[in-house]
Design a protein around this motif. Structure first.
Motif, mmCIF file in Angstrom:
data_model
loop_
_atom_site.group_PDB
_atom_site.id
_atom_site.type_symbol
_atom_site.label_atom_id
_atom_site.label_comp_id
_atom_site.label_asym_id
_atom_site.label_seq_id
_atom_site.Cartn_x
_atom_site.Cartn_y
_atom_site.Cartn_z
ATOM 1 N N TYR A 170 -46.656 -120.461 48.990
ATOM 2 C CA TYR A 170 -45.814 -121.192 49.932
ATOM 3 C C TYR A 170 -46.096 -120.704 51.341
ATOM 4 O O TYR A 170 -46.410 -119.540 51.549
ATOM 5 C CB TYR A 170 -44.330 -120.961 49.609
ATOM 6 C CG TYR A 170 -43.964 -121.443 48.230
ATOM 7 C CD1 TYR A 170 -43.593 -122.757 48.028
ATOM 8 C CD2 TYR A 170 -44.011 -120.589 47.146
ATOM 9 C CE1 TYR A 170 -43.276 -123.215 46.759
ATOM 10 C CE2 TYR A 170 -43.704 -121.039 45.875
ATOM 11 C CZ TYR A 170 -43.331 -122.350 45.686
ATOM 12 O OH TYR A 170 -43.024 -122.797 44.434
ATOM 13 N N LYS A 171 -45.981 -121.582 52.304
ATOM 14 C CA LYS A 171 -46.179 -121.216 53.700
ATOM 15 C C LYS A 171 -44.838 -121.167 54.405
ATOM 16 O O LYS A 171 -43.933 -121.934 54.088
ATOM 17 C CB LYS A 171 -47.099 -122.211 54.397
ATOM 18 C CG LYS A 171 -48.509 -122.169 53.844
ATOM 19 C CD LYS A 171 -49.455 -122.899 54.734
ATOM 20 C CE LYS A 171 -50.865 -122.725 54.199
ATOM 21 N NZ LYS A 171 -51.844 -123.231 55.112
ATOM 22 N N GLU A 172 -44.729 -120.264 55.361
ATOM 23 C CA GLU A 172 -43.510 -120.192 56.154
ATOM 24 C C GLU A 172 -43.426 -121.416 57.045
ATOM 25 O O GLU A 172 -44.434 -121.952 57.489
ATOM 26 C CB GLU A 172 -43.503 -118.921 56.997
ATOM 27 C CG GLU A 172 -43.333 -117.675 56.170
ATOM 28 C CD GLU A 172 -43.166 -116.438 57.016
ATOM 29 O OE1 GLU A 172 -42.899 -116.558 58.228
ATOM 30 O OE2 GLU A 172 -43.309 -115.351 56.455
ATOM 31 N N ARG A 173 -42.220 -121.838 57.305
ATOM 32 C CA ARG A 173 -42.005 -123.020 58.135
ATOM 33 C C ARG A 173 -42.221 -122.696 59.604
ATOM 34 O O ARG A 173 -42.017 -121.573 60.041
ATOM 35 C CB ARG A 173 -40.602 -123.556 57.934
ATOM 36 C CG ARG A 173 -40.397 -124.095 56.554
ATOM 37 C CD ARG A 173 -39.018 -124.681 56.424
ATOM 38 N NE ARG A 173 -38.829 -125.154 55.082
ATOM 39 C CZ ARG A 173 -38.788 -126.435 54.760
ATOM 40 N NH1 ARG A 173 -38.880 -127.351 55.675
ATOM 41 N NH2 ARG A 173 -38.630 -126.795 53.503
ATOM 42 N N GLY A 174 -42.620 -123.703 60.343
ATOM 43 C CA GLY A 174 -42.790 -123.545 61.778
ATOM 44 C C GLY A 174 -44.078 -124.190 62.246
ATOM 45 O O GLY A 174 -45.060 -124.243 61.524
ATOM 46 N N ARG A 175 -44.050 -124.653 63.438
ATOM 47 C CA ARG A 175 -45.199 -125.332 64.001
ATOM 48 C C ARG A 175 -46.315 -124.326 64.262
ATOM 49 O O ARG A 175 -46.143 -123.358 64.983
ATOM 50 C CB ARG A 175 -44.796 -126.010 65.295
ATOM 51 C CG ARG A 175 -45.895 -126.774 65.928
ATOM 52 C CD ARG A 175 -45.408 -127.466 67.155
ATOM 53 N NE ARG A 175 -45.881 -128.821 67.091
ATOM 54 C CZ ARG A 175 -45.413 -129.811 67.795
ATOM 55 N NH1 ARG A 175 -44.425 -129.612 68.614
ATOM 56 N NH2 ARG A 175 -45.913 -131.005 67.680
ATOM 57 N N GLY A 176 -47.463 -124.573 63.673
ATOM 58 C CA GLY A 176 -48.617 -123.720 63.871
ATOM 59 C C GLY A 176 -48.593 -122.420 63.088
ATOM 60 O O GLY A 176 -49.465 -121.588 63.240
#
Length: 71
Positions: free
Chosen positions: A55-61
């Protein structure tokens, strides 16, 4: 068309420093160069990552990865 084993390994190896969109673009480029005229979508990449517990952490870029220990 489904992802093959080599494409799945590519996703696992590059998900820590590429966004899903970049991975999909690269896999599509590789498919086209080998004669396959079917695209890899961002959803295919994302669904595979989720299925193996990446899973990837949320947030732009943001491209930080969290791995699920249960999968």
């Amino acid at each position: 068309m489904r992802l093959d084993d080599v494409e799945k390994r590519f996703i696992k190896e590059t998900c820590e420093f590429y966004k899903d969109s970049r991975i999909a673009e690269e896999l599509t480029r590789i498919r086209y160069s080998t004669g396959l005229k079917e695209k890899v979508t961002i959803d295919q990449v994302r669904k595979f990552r989720y299925s193996v517990g990446i899973y990837k952490e949320r947030g732009r870029g943001v491209v930080k990865v969290k791995r699920d220990k249960n999968v």
